[in-house]
Write a protein that holds these residues in place. Structure first.
Motif, PDB file in Angstrom:
ATOM      1  N   GLU A  41      -1.411   3.755  -6.135  1.00 24.63           N
ATOM      2  CA  GLU A  41      -0.367   3.388  -5.163  1.00 24.63           C
ATOM      3  C   GLU A  41       0.724   3.932  -5.998  1.00 24.63           C
ATOM      4  O   GLU A  41       1.633   4.517  -4.749  1.00 24.63           O
ATOM      5  CB  GLU A  41       0.236   2.364  -5.101  1.00 24.63           C
ATOM      6  N   GLN A  42       1.069   4.605  -7.223  1.00 29.66           N
ATOM      7  CA  GLN A  42       2.550   4.688  -7.232  1.00 29.66           C
ATOM      8  C   GLN A  42       2.381   6.015  -7.045  1.00 29.66           C
ATOM      9  O   GLN A  42       3.147   6.706  -6.678  1.00 29.66           O
ATOM     10  CB  GLN A  42       2.554   4.604  -8.470  1.00 29.66           C
TER      11      GLN A  42
ATOM     12  N   TRP B 147       4.479   6.885   0.086  1.00 28.97           N
ATOM     13  CA  TRP B 147       5.060   5.846   1.711  1.00 28.97           C
ATOM     14  C   TRP B 147       4.705   6.777   2.247  1.00 28.97           C
ATOM     15  O   TRP B 147       5.325   4.852   3.825  1.00 28.97           O
ATOM     16  CB  TRP B 147       5.442   4.342   1.101  1.00 28.97           C
TER      17      TRP B 147
ATOM     18  N   PHE C 148       2.425  -4.688  -8.526  1.00 32.84           N
ATOM     19  CA  PHE C 148       3.192  -4.127  -7.870  1.00 32.84           C
ATOM     20  C   PHE C 148       3.280  -3.239  -5.879  1.00 32.84           C
ATOM     21  O   PHE C 148       3.800  -3.604  -4.815  1.00 32.84           O
ATOM     22  CB  PHE C 148       2.621  -2.587  -8.396  1.00 32.84           C
ATOM     23  N   LEU C 149       1.909  -3.273  -5.802  1.00 34.00           N
ATOM     24  CA  LEU C 149       0.998  -2.560  -4.496  1.00 34.00           C
ATOM     25  C   LEU C 149       1.051  -3.579  -3.338  1.00 34.00           C
ATOM     26  O   LEU C 149       1.706  -3.635  -2.335  1.00 34.00           O
ATOM     27  CB  LEU C 149       0.179  -2.515  -4.332  1.00 34.00           C
TER      28      LEU C 149
ATOM     29  N   ASP D 181       3.454  -6.534  -3.598  1.00 34.10           N
ATOM     30  CA  ASP D 181       4.847  -6.159  -4.069  1.00 34.10           C
ATOM     31  C   ASP D 181       5.940  -5.881  -2.904  1.00 34.10           C
ATOM     32  O   ASP D 181       6.595  -5.917  -1.714  1.00 34.10           O
ATOM     33  CB  ASP D 181       5.534  -6.666  -5.127  1.00 34.10           C
ATOM     34  N   ASN D 182       4.676  -3.990  -2.805  1.00 29.52           N
ATOM     35  CA  ASN D 182       5.470  -3.037  -2.118  1.00 29.52           C
ATOM     36  C   ASN D 182       5.507  -3.978  -0.713  1.00 29.52           C
ATOM     37  O   ASN D 182       5.798  -3.268   0.442  1.00 29.52           O
ATOM     38  CB  ASN D 182       4.842  -2.240  -2.680  1.00 29.52           C
ATOM     39  N   VAL D 183       4.538  -3.962   0.048  1.00 25.30           N
ATOM     40  CA  VAL D 183       3.673  -4.378   1.107  1.00 25.30           C
ATOM     41  C   VAL D 183       4.934  -5.881   1.445  1.00 25.30           C
ATOM     42  O   VAL D 183       4.926  -4.670   2.729  1.00 25.30           O
ATOM     43  CB  VAL D 183       2.712  -4.409   0.659  1.00 25.30           C
ATOM     44  N   LYS D 184       4.815  -6.839   0.842  1.00 21.63           N
ATOM     45  CA  LYS D 184       5.296  -7.486   0.961  1.00 21.63           C
ATOM     46  C   LYS D 184       7.028  -7.451   1.715  1.00 21.63           C
ATOM     47  O   LYS D 184       7.604  -7.425   2.469  1.00 21.63           O
ATOM     48  CB  LYS D 184       5.585  -8.735  -0.053  1.00 21.63           C
TER      49      LYS D 184
ATOM     50  N   ASN E  33       7.924  -4.221   2.897  1.00 24.01           N
ATOM     51  CA  ASN E  33       8.438  -3.048   3.299  1.00 24.01           C
ATOM     52  C   ASN E  33       8.026  -3.320   4.799  1.00 24.01           C
ATOM     53  O   ASN E  33       7.302  -3.978   5.236  1.00 24.01           O
ATOM     54  CB  ASN E  33       6.893  -2.363   3.173  1.00 24.01           C
TER      55      ASN E  33
ATOM     56  N   ARG F 118       2.006  -8.694   5.987  1.00 25.82           N
ATOM     57  CA  ARG F 118       3.033  -9.001   4.486  1.00 25.82           C
ATOM     58  C   ARG F 118       2.940 -10.389   4.116  1.00 25.82           C
ATOM     59  O   ARG F 118       2.877 -10.531   2.778  1.00 25.82           O
ATOM     60  CB  ARG F 118       4.621  -8.824   4.721  1.00 25.82           C
TER      61      ARG F 118
ATOM     62  N   LYS G 113      -2.301 -10.426  -3.523  1.00 25.35           N
ATOM     63  CA  LYS G 113      -1.906 -11.508  -4.420  1.00 25.35           C
ATOM     64  C   LYS G 113      -2.240 -12.870  -5.324  1.00 25.35           C
ATOM     65  O   LYS G 113      -2.725 -12.941  -6.854  1.00 25.35           O
ATOM     66  CB  LYS G 113      -0.718 -11.049  -4.558  1.00 25.35           C
TER      67      LYS G 113
END
Ligand SMILES: [Zn+2]
Length: 379
Positions: A8-9, A13, A41-42, A44-47, A49, A57, A64
């Motif tokens: 994902e990094q 995006w 990380f992924l 949290d990123n979705v949450k 975004n 989300r 998670k």
């Protein structure tokens, strides 16, 4: 099926098709169709975004929360295949082995279409076959208590004999996940003995036979046994004959099969349970392929050069009938399903010839059809 999201990094995006793919995957998880595994990380990123809906989300939060349970399925070998989705690549596919597991590694591009995230199609040759395999999948979950948070989610389809390969290919064309299981119709243990048309249809050329094949998001398992009846646990067979058939010839057949299992014989794998087997037929098959049945049938011998049933009976002269298996009828599988519906079967109730098949099929069905069953509040 476990859908593991990686890289994902390195992902872009800002690509709206990436957002669509992740949304489809998380929706499949919230609808209990598949399991999603990713880094904190992924999630949290979705949450955080706003491009994702509130429901998606929230789903990321739930996924998670249970990551450790999902990871354990792979780490502790409760599955033998899963899909790894590389979020940094769009159109990419590779099949690889990782710690004895088949990893279907894919770009995210396939997942922008929500067909692929529908529940897995499970194909048997007939409706009763599929029902029987699902029982084996449920057995696998029951016999591994750590799996009690999981269940099977699938959509059954019927192949119908030699149409099975066509049905399988059609489902793959629709970009759906698919697990297909057929028997080989083998009548003899010889490695190249004749296999039936149903399983041959999966191979372009004769001699290419393999017990399992993967085609992108599909797997075919070809059981190297004559028929699905060959893997009905022996004690269920006994129950059917004792409770429902009760013919003298069938009862003797059960006693002979019991003797064969005691002697470590795998004759049930190739025996036509529905039609039975005479000694004469066994001789013909051995002549055609190689020595198998006659040495196996000799395991029915007892003392005084007689069969084990008559070894102490002076009044009976043994003949070929002492070395035969009576037809057990066409309703064996239907009857087995009725018994399995009433009573759950435990690992120690399955004979040693049948158990490895139940463990293998159970694990494969779980791998393809696993979903998380805890109620989720994601609205
Ligand atoms: Zn006899």
């Amino acid at each position: 099926m476990i859908l593991q999201l990686v890289n994902e990094q390195q992902a872009n995006w800002n690509d709206s098709s990436l957002i669509d793919a992740i949304e489809n995957i998380l929706r499949a998880f919230s609808e209990k169709k598949h399991i999603v595994l990713a880094s904190s990380f992924l999630f949290d990123n979705v949450k955080g975004n706003q491009k994702f809906s509130e429901k998606i989300r929230n789903t990321a939060s739930v996924a998670k929360q249970y990551s450790r349970d999902f990871n354990a399925l792979i780490k502790n070998n409760y599955v033998n295949s899963f899909i790894r989705i590389d979020l940094s690549k769009k159109n990419y596919f590779k099949e690889l082995e990782d710690n004895g597991k088949k990893v279907l590694e894919s770009g995210f591009g396939f997942f922008t279409d929500s067909f692929v995230t529908q529940n897995t199609s499970l194909i048997g040759e007939a409706l009763d076959d599929s029902k029987f395999y699902v029982q084996i999948g449920d057995f696998y979950i029951r016999n591994n208590p750590i799996l009690n948070k999981f269940a099977l989610n699938y959509c059954s389809s019927n192949g119908g004999g030699c149409q099975t390969a066509k049905v399988y290919n059609d489902i793959l064309q629709q970009k759906r996940l698919c697990y297909c299981i057929v028997d080989s119709d083998k009548k003899h243990s010889y490695i190249n003995s004749h296999r039936g048309e149903t399983c041959k249809a999966f191979f372009k050329k004769a001699g290419e036979f393999k017990e399992t094949l993967f085609h992108q998001f599909g797997q075919v398992r070809i059981l190297d046994v004559h028929e699905v009846e060959s893997i009905i646990p022996f004690n269920i067979l006994v129950k059917i004959v004792e409770d429902r058939e009760r013919g003298e010839a069938q009862i003797k057949t059960i006693q002979r099969l019991y003797r064969m299992i005691e002697k470590g014989s795998d004759i049930r794998k190739y025996l036509d349970h529905k039609k039975g087997l005479t000694k004469q037929k066994a001789q013909e098959l051995d002549k055609k392929y190689n020595k198998y049945y006659i040495p196996e049938l000799n395991k029915l011998l007892g003392k005084n050069n007689k069969c084990f049933m008559h070894e102490d009976d002076e009044n009976i002269n043994c003949d070929d009938n002492c070395y035969s298996f009576a037809p057990m009828g066409n309703k064996l599988l239907t009857n087995s399903l009725e018994i399995l519906k009433e009573k759950t079967i435990d690992k120690n109730e399955i004979d040693k010839i049948t158990l490895p098949y139940w463990e293998l099929i159970g694990k494969e069905i779980f791998s393809w059809c696993c979903c998380f069953k805890f109620p989720m509040k994601v609205s």
